[in-house]
Design a protein around this motif. Sequence first.
Motif, PDB file in Angstrom:
ATOM      1  N   ARG A 401       1.028  -1.253  -0.270  1.00 36.70           N
ATOM      2  CA  ARG A 401      -0.127  -0.145   0.065  1.00 36.70           C
ATOM      3  C   ARG A 401       0.870   1.184   0.138  1.00 36.70           C
ATOM      4  O   ARG A 401       0.904   2.147   0.818  1.00 36.70           O
ATOM      5  N   SER A 403       2.208   4.426  -1.510  1.00 38.11           N
ATOM      6  CA  SER A 403       1.990   5.747  -1.404  1.00 38.11           C
ATOM      7  C   SER A 403       2.920   7.172  -1.946  1.00 38.11           C
ATOM      8  O   SER A 403       3.657   6.935  -1.090  1.00 38.11           O
ATOM      9  N   ASP A 414      -0.487   5.704  -5.224  1.00 35.60           N
ATOM     10  CA  ASP A 414      -1.296   5.734  -4.331  1.00 35.60           C
ATOM     11  C   ASP A 414      -1.895   4.240  -4.091  1.00 35.60           C
ATOM     12  O   ASP A 414      -2.457   3.588  -5.148  1.00 35.60           O
ATOM     13  N   ASP A 415      -1.266   3.518  -3.348  1.00 37.29           N
ATOM     14  CA  ASP A 415      -1.895   2.585  -2.414  1.00 37.29           C
ATOM     15  C   ASP A 415      -1.669   1.414  -3.082  1.00 37.29           C
ATOM     16  O   ASP A 415      -2.296   0.420  -4.070  1.00 37.29           O
ATOM     17  N   SER A 417       0.475  -2.271  -4.112  1.00 33.71           N
ATOM     18  CA  SER A 417       0.919  -3.048  -3.176  1.00 33.71           C
ATOM     19  C   SER A 417       1.121  -4.081  -4.767  1.00 33.71           C
ATOM     20  O   SER A 417       0.724  -4.199  -5.838  1.00 33.71           O
ATOM     21  N   GLY A 452       2.210   3.735   3.721  1.00 34.15           N
ATOM     22  CA  GLY A 452       3.051   2.310   3.470  1.00 34.15           C
ATOM     23  C   GLY A 452       3.975   2.209   3.702  1.00 34.15           C
ATOM     24  O   GLY A 452       4.808   2.279   4.637  1.00 34.15           O
ATOM     25  N   ARG A 608      -0.127   3.601 -11.458  1.00 35.18           N
ATOM     26  CA  ARG A 608      -1.053   2.130 -10.644  1.00 35.18           C
ATOM     27  C   ARG A 608      -0.506   0.931 -11.505  1.00 35.18           C
ATOM     28  O   ARG A 608      -0.633   1.764 -12.933  1.00 35.18           O
TER      29      ARG A 608
END
Length: 639
Positions: A401, A403, A414-415, A417, A452, A608
């Motif tokens: 996670r 960011s 962002d976020d 993983s 994160g 992303r």
Amino acid sequence: MTRPMAPATTPGNPNDRASQFVPTVRRLFRRLVPRKIALIAVLACTVTSVALNAIGPRILGWGTDIIFNGVIGRDLPAGLTRDEAVAQLRAEGRDTFADMVSGMTLVPGAGVDFSALARVLYLALAIYLVASLCAWASGYILNIVVQSVIRQLRTDVEAKVHRLPLVYFDRHQRGDMLSRVTNDIDNLSQSLQQTISQMLNSLLTVVAVLAMMVWISPLLAVIALLTVPAALVVTAIIMRRAQPHYAGQWRHTGKLNGHVEETHTGHELVLAYGREDDAQQVFDARNEQLQAAAFKAQFLSGLVMPMIQFLGNLNYVLVAVLGGMRVASGTMSLGEVQAFIQYSRQFTQPLSQLASMVSVLQSGVASAERVFELLDAEEETADPVDEQIVADPRGHVEFDRVSFRYLPGQPLIDDLSLTVEPGQMVAIVGPTGAGKTTLVNLLMRFYDIDSGSIRIDGIDTRRMSRAELRSRIGMVLQDTWLLGASIRDNIRYGADIIDDAAVIAAAKDSYVDRFTRTLPDGYDTVLDEESGNVSVGEQQLITIARAFVSEPQILILDEATSSVDTRTELLIQQAMARLRADRTAFVIAHRLSTIRDADVILVMEDGRIVEQGSHDDLIAARGAYHRLYMSQFAAAVTE
């Protein structure tokens, strides 16, 4: 992705910088304090030199009196005392001459006492000789002190550069930074050397000479002192007006150096796109700004010396007239007046020297401000005190996670993983600006994440020292960077200690050995400044050999084949395949043909991961990866 340029730190109004003059001077002298024993020696030598130089004119005044008394006494009747000779002169109506003789020490009828004159001259010679030796010793010790301070300052700046975050280099031109590290420190060195010696000498001279002037004639001393307030007011006014221009001079010097470094580095592109005129126009504009600032600074500071000299000449005239009148009245001897005139010159001379040092001091302080700005820049976050070490390195990488953003208010990642198993090859693809390079920069801790965690073999990278983290990661970048050293030393750069056998083994694995043996000096071939004696592909192979010798658990390959021909690309791919063996590898590539055999392919868009999987699975999914692949190979697929 290309990092956005963060808002550069603006120089601000020059007057704001000028307000830092006093704090900067204090900070400079704090750096001198640890050398206090040497500074005390400098002070002692300078005090001795100044004191002896101050006594010198008074001694020479005695010599003048001996000569003048002998000349006057020879024309007086022999056998009389001085008082009898004065009475006889008054009886003859020669009152003015009588007043002068009454203030002299002479023997009527006797000539010049050459033995006494010789003793006085020998004494003066000894005094000036010792004064010169003390002045030399003072300068010698001060030079040691200043160069020691500057050496430590250079060391501090070099260490500071290695502690600065990458974002600092994003915000500042490389040429401007180089100017701070070289030009500004050199200018500061010269300024300290000149101003400390000259100012200390001048201030002590003013005190010593003033004491001697008061001793000889308090009245004339008061007259001489009238020039001091005027000199101080003139100097203060001009200093205040000149300082902003000195700050601007060195600021524009940094900008000009930045432009020159930039255009010279990309000289081929400047020529290729015909932008010589544009580059010249920018150079001319910044050169004119530098010239204007330097001219104003030098012109204003140059006004101080003529003003001080004018005040000194005015003082000289007043002393000469009043001194002559007092000799005629018998209240002063000619030697005293001569000594006082010398003292009046010595009194105004240090004021002139202080005035001339104003420009040097202001220039040095402006440079010091720029150097201290660099030293005060925000550093990378410190490594943890209780740092953790990977006991069993396997190459397991996990983004949890995560960011991150380069600039506040502009999200990038962002976020995110991601889990990478040991030994896997992970290919990262996506359009320009998707965040591919940012991802590996975060893994290397070139930037710290906003939230994160990133873990290697279960340990958060923020709990590891940067040296420990980066020692486990090898990088091969698109832009090669080679030292101006031999091929052997360039390969060896990847590890602290490595023998020639390991260098040659790495060279063979990376195909460097094949072309190196064709060079006249082999592995001892020294690469020139731009590595022009080997091709771009050969440079890339050398960087791969460098990664081989570091034996990393994790490998990052960032567009390592994007700028080479097909045959060299094949060699590089083969070398990288050997390098990736049994290692976790992150491969950033625009050429999708180079990553078809990757275990996992990550497709990134706008920070992303929009898709992940094997090549075949992603092609079958007909999503973002399929579109990228088809954009490169549509013609081949059609055929």
